[in-house]
Design an enzyme around this catalytic site. Structure first.
Site, PDB file in Angstrom:
ATOM      1  N   SER A 154       0.821  -1.110  -0.033  1.00  9.15           N
ATOM      2  CA  SER A 154      -0.032  -0.097  -0.004  1.00  9.15           C
ATOM      3  C   SER A 154       0.968   1.043  -0.117  1.00  9.15           C
ATOM      4  O   SER A 154       2.038   1.389   0.547  1.00  9.15           O
ATOM      5  CB  SER A 154      -0.816  -0.175   1.095  1.00  9.15           C
ATOM      6  OG  SER A 154      -1.351   1.179   1.591  1.00  9.15           O
ATOM      7  N   TYR A 194      -2.305  -1.434  10.876  1.00 12.15           N
ATOM      8  CA  TYR A 194      -2.750  -1.881   9.645  1.00 12.15           C
ATOM      9  C   TYR A 194      -1.408  -1.371   8.679  1.00 12.15           C
ATOM     10  O   TYR A 194      -0.833  -2.295   7.898  1.00 12.15           O
ATOM     11  CB  TYR A 194      -4.062  -1.292   9.003  1.00 12.15           C
ATOM     12  CG  TYR A 194      -3.944  -1.586   7.453  1.00 12.15           C
ATOM     13  CD1 TYR A 194      -4.003  -2.985   7.059  1.00 12.15           C
ATOM     14  CD2 TYR A 194      -3.714  -0.526   6.601  1.00 12.15           C
ATOM     15  CE1 TYR A 194      -4.250  -3.094   5.598  1.00 12.15           C
ATOM     16  CE2 TYR A 194      -3.457  -0.616   5.240  1.00 12.15           C
ATOM     17  CZ  TYR A 194      -3.931  -2.168   4.785  1.00 12.15           C
ATOM     18  OH  TYR A 194      -3.833  -2.278   3.421  1.00 12.15           O
ATOM     19  N   LYS A 236       1.647  -3.854   6.610  1.00  8.45           N
ATOM     20  CA  LYS A 236       2.124  -4.030   5.219  1.00  8.45           C
ATOM     21  C   LYS A 236       3.725  -3.652   5.214  1.00  8.45           C
ATOM     22  O   LYS A 236       4.470  -4.223   4.514  1.00  8.45           O
ATOM     23  CB  LYS A 236       1.507  -2.764   4.529  1.00  8.45           C
ATOM     24  CG  LYS A 236      -0.129  -3.091   4.236  1.00  8.45           C
ATOM     25  CD  LYS A 236      -0.357  -4.254   3.490  1.00  8.45           C
ATOM     26  CE  LYS A 236      -1.512  -4.629   3.479  1.00  8.45           C
ATOM     27  NZ  LYS A 236      -2.019  -6.238   2.970  1.00  8.45           N
TER      28      LYS A 236
END
Ligand code: NAD
Ligand code: WQD
Length: 344
Positions: A125, A152, A156
């Site tokens: 991302s 979150y 990643k």
């Protein structure tokens, strides 16, 4: 060539299964349906007119993964979408995010290695870039990966790091794709995004407001140093994004790189207010929105440099913002129709 898609009934996974089949790949998909529905399987088959193998399974369950690779010893590559993706939820339940996103990725790579499967495409991302200064835009893959501002985002970052270390230490090869803001739906309106509860993301909130599920949209801030004061994002059509995965799989045949990273965006930044006005135009609706406070943690502006994807991967986004919003709206209308059918 046979490809395993984890999270294959999710938003991006389902569109990727379609594009892989269109490009002639044989697909094995798996999902635990935590954030998607079994009906997606039939809808994909309706779009492509082709069959694919499907497993209801969890990436946290190594035995279940092992069975998939044993049943399909000819899998040559994996595209790994299965993960939790809500920034807000990750703040409340960090361990669930680390367990699923990081633990699940470790499991998957271990089972791949056991079965001699070398090639993995990972869903990363643009969140790994954090808040960037305006002179760093459009952002390139060489820009530093910074401390994540949510659990979150950190999953990643950690996955990219653990995959990099694994690629350096073994014959495993990784392509990490850093998505910008995926929106839209398939032209057929048979597959699209299924937000869980109240959407955090802008476009699902816009379409749900226009259809009457939400009373009004709040624009989080109009006093940023941008052309109209609202934040800038690189909104990319999910079908374009899905096609980038096909190119990433093909890249394994063309390149000897053990670890590569590509930005997957359009290269154009649009403000939140521009996206809202474009939506009003393509949907012929007037959106009920108000200007509210800034949302804590929001990046002011970010959009991709796509030069590497264009030159090395041979991929470029083709759809416009208007087309992305048009398909998002068509999908919302389709969901309304399904709700009405369920009541009658
Ligand atoms: P999604 O929630 O629609 O799809 C993910 C799918 O994975 C869902 O169908 C879910 O049921 C499944 N899943 C989750 N945990 C699983 C598990 N333990 N075992 C098996 N299946 C599991 O999300 P999406 O938008 O399609 O995102 C796909 C990937 O792309 C994710 O890794 C996400 O972090 C990443 N990503 C998404 C965006 C975005 O804005 N949508 C942006 C950048 C990166
Ligand atoms: C876009 C813009 C909001 C809702 C998130 C994740 C990121 C990535 C993509 C997965 C922002 C504004 C939003 C609303 C608004 N996901 N907005 N009113 O923040 O770019 O990124 O999704 O990797 O990790 O952080 O996307 O859609 O939430 O917001 O004004 O009701 O829309 O402030 O400027 P974001 P978003």
């Amino acid at each position: 060539m046979k490809v395993l898609v984890t999270g294959g009934t999710g938003f991006i996974g389902s569109h990727t299964v379609v594009e892989l089949q269109k490009a002639g790949f044989e697909v094995v998909a798996m999902d635990n349906f935590e954030n998607s529905a079994p009906s997606v399987i039939e809808n994909i088959k309706t779009i492509t007119g082709k069959n694919f193998h499907f497993y209801e399974a969890d990436i946290r369950n190594k035995a279940a993964l092992d069975k998939i690779f044993t049943d399909h010893s000819d899998i040559e590559a994996v595209i790994h979408f299965a993960a939790y993706k809500s920034v807000n939820e990750s703040v409340e339940k960090p361990l669930a995010y680390y367990e699923n996103n990081v633990g699940g990725t470790v499991n998957l790579v271990e089972v791949m290695q056991k079965h001699g499967v070398k090639n993995l495409v990972f869903s990363s991302s643009c969140t790994v870039y954090g808040d960037v200064s305006v002179d760093a835009l459009p952002i390139t893959e060489d820009s530093p990966v910074v401390k994540a501002n949510s659990p979150y985002g950190n999953t990643k970052k950690i996955c990219e790091e653990l995959l990099y270390d694994t690629a350096k230490a073994s014959t495993t090869r990784i392509v990490a794709l850093r998505y910008f803001n995926p929106i839209g739906a398939h032209d057929s309106a048979l597959i699209g995004e299924l937000p869980n509860g109240v959407p955090n993301n802008l476009i699902p909130f816009v379409t749900q407001t226009a259809i009457g599920i939400r009373e009004k949209l709040t624009v989080f801030g109009n006093d940023y140093p941008t052309r109209d004061g609202s934040c800038i994002r690189d909104f990319i059509h999910v079908v374009d994004l899905a096609k980038a995965h096909v190119k990433a799989i093909e890249y394994f045949d063309k390149s000897a790189d053990s670890y590569s990273v590509f930005n997957i965006g359009t290269g154009t930044g649009n403000t939140v207010l521009e996206a809202i006005h474009a939506f009003e135009k393509v949907s012929s609706t007037k959106l009920n929105y108000q200007i509210g406070d800034r949302r804590p943690g929001d990046v002011v502006q970010i959009y991709a440099s796509c030069d590497k994807a264009i030159n090395v991967l041979g991929w470029q986004a083709e759809r416009t913002l208007e087309n992305s919003l048009e398909t998002a709206w068509k999908w919302e209308l389709h969901l309304k129709q399904l709700r009405e059918q369920a009541v009658n």
